[in-house]
Design a protein around this motif. Structure first.
Motif: not given
Lengths: 84, 84
Positions: B28-57
């Protein structure tokens, strides 16, 4: 064909109620190591063009006119090649 | 201190009404080169730990128990060091 990945965040200092609720819910589930969470949105935009510079300008215009609210949002744009 | 960046997407084949509405509005705003859009969500989580493996789990468990809906969502987790 190009794809733009636009990440739209809340500006520093703007309250993030969804993030606060997620933190609270994680604490209720005993994820007590969580100190803070922040939520942002990613919009991927497929573009029928191969001109990366022009694509960047156009997507920036899309952000200013529709996708981002300049009062509360910051955004970053990444352009990549795609084949679908 | 670690930060997890969780990107939560709709699974392939799941209808994305927000993406469809964005595509329509961009046309509608004349951006006619757009063929598709997809929306996703990002959640950033700060963690009080330094154990990366445990953090991932733990973050994977947060996704399964709260952040993602396994029927419609896929997610990816990235862990990085932070200093705030």
């Amino acid at each position: 064909m190009l794809k733009a990945k636009v990440e739209i965040r809340l500006k520093r200092g703007v309250v993030d109620p969804e993030g606060k609720n997620i933190t609270k819910a994680l604490h209720l589930l005993n994820f007590n190591e969580v100190t803070k969470t922040k939520v942002s949105k990613v919009v991927e935009i497929w573009l029928e063009t191969d001109d990366r510079e022009r694509a960047m300008e156009r997507v920036d215009e899309m952000c200013r006119r529709l996708l981002a609210n300049p009062v509360i949002n910051d955004y970053t744009i990444e352009i990549e090649d795609v084949h679908d």
